[in-house]
Design a protein around this motif. Structure first.
Motif, PDB file in Angstrom:
ATOM      1  N   PRO A  31      62.831  48.861  81.381  1.00  0.00           N
ATOM      2  CA  PRO A  31      63.532  47.577  81.524  1.00  0.00           C
ATOM      3  C   PRO A  31      64.777  47.745  82.387  1.00  0.00           C
ATOM      4  N   SER A  32      64.980  46.799  83.264  1.00  0.00           N
ATOM      5  CA  SER A  32      66.149  46.863  84.135  1.00  0.00           C
ATOM      6  C   SER A  32      67.353  46.242  83.440  1.00  0.00           C
ATOM      7  N   VAL A  33      68.500  46.534  83.971  1.00  0.00           N
ATOM      8  CA  VAL A  33      69.741  45.978  83.434  1.00  0.00           C
ATOM      9  C   VAL A  33      69.715  44.462  83.566  1.00  0.00           C
ATOM     10  N   LEU A  34      69.155  43.964  84.660  1.00  0.00           N
ATOM     11  CA  LEU A  34      69.078  42.522  84.887  1.00  0.00           C
ATOM     12  C   LEU A  34      68.238  41.843  83.802  1.00  0.00           C
ATOM     13  N   LEU A  35      67.114  42.456  83.439  1.00  0.00           N
ATOM     14  CA  LEU A  35      66.267  41.895  82.397  1.00  0.00           C
ATOM     15  C   LEU A  35      67.001  41.873  81.057  1.00  0.00           C
ATOM     16  N   CYS A  36      67.700  42.944  80.753  1.00  0.00           N
ATOM     17  CA  CYS A  36      68.467  42.992  79.504  1.00  0.00           C
ATOM     18  C   CYS A  36      69.544  41.918  79.480  1.00  0.00           C
ATOM     19  N   LEU A  37      70.235  41.722  80.593  1.00  0.00           N
ATOM     20  CA  LEU A  37      71.253  40.670  80.675  1.00  0.00           C
ATOM     21  C   LEU A  37      70.631  39.293  80.526  1.00  0.00           C
ATOM     22  N   LEU A  38      69.461  39.085  81.108  1.00  0.00           N
ATOM     23  CA  LEU A  38      68.766  37.805  81.007  1.00  0.00           C
ATOM     24  C   LEU A  38      68.393  37.505  79.549  1.00  0.00           C
TER      25      LEU A  38
END
Length: 113
Positions: free
Chosen positions: A16-23
């Motif tokens: 999982p990317s950081v962007l996905l986690c933030l989303l």
């Protein structure tokens, strides 16, 4: 020794990317108030009990000010409302026996917590 952050993802699943986690985190914060409100309403409906943080506003038309005051006092005596406002001269239009009728009434507005 393998640290949890360095473990490889399962085959076929990307890390999982950081962007996905933030989303996901942002979506959780945005939907929280709605989910909380729905859960409080469901709890109140199932148990029939008062739930702190819920409230209602009720509007009642009365034929005259005397009846409005009697209803307001009865509601406040039983501590069913935090406040009741009596607003003079509300014009009401409504159907009665298939005809449009018009009346001047007194409006009661109560905040129930």
């Amino acid at each position: 020794m393998d640290r949890p952050g360095n473990r490889c993802p399962l085959p076929g699943y990307p890390r999982p990317s950081v962007l996905l986690c933030l989303l996901i985190l942002t979506a959780s914060f945005l939907t929280y108030p709605m989910l909380r409100t729905l859960s409080l309403q469901l709890h109140s409906a199932v148990t029939g009990s008062y739930v702190s943080g819920t409230y209602s506003i009720v509007l009642v038309n009365c034929p005259n000010e005397q009846i409005a005051r009697e209803i307001a006092r009865a509601i406040l005596d039983k501590k069913l409302a935090a406040s009741v406002n009596i607003l003079p001269k509300a014009s009401s239009l409504y159907f009665w026996n298939g005809e449009i009728e018009e009346a001047t009434e007194i409006l009661l507005a109560g905040a129930y917590f």
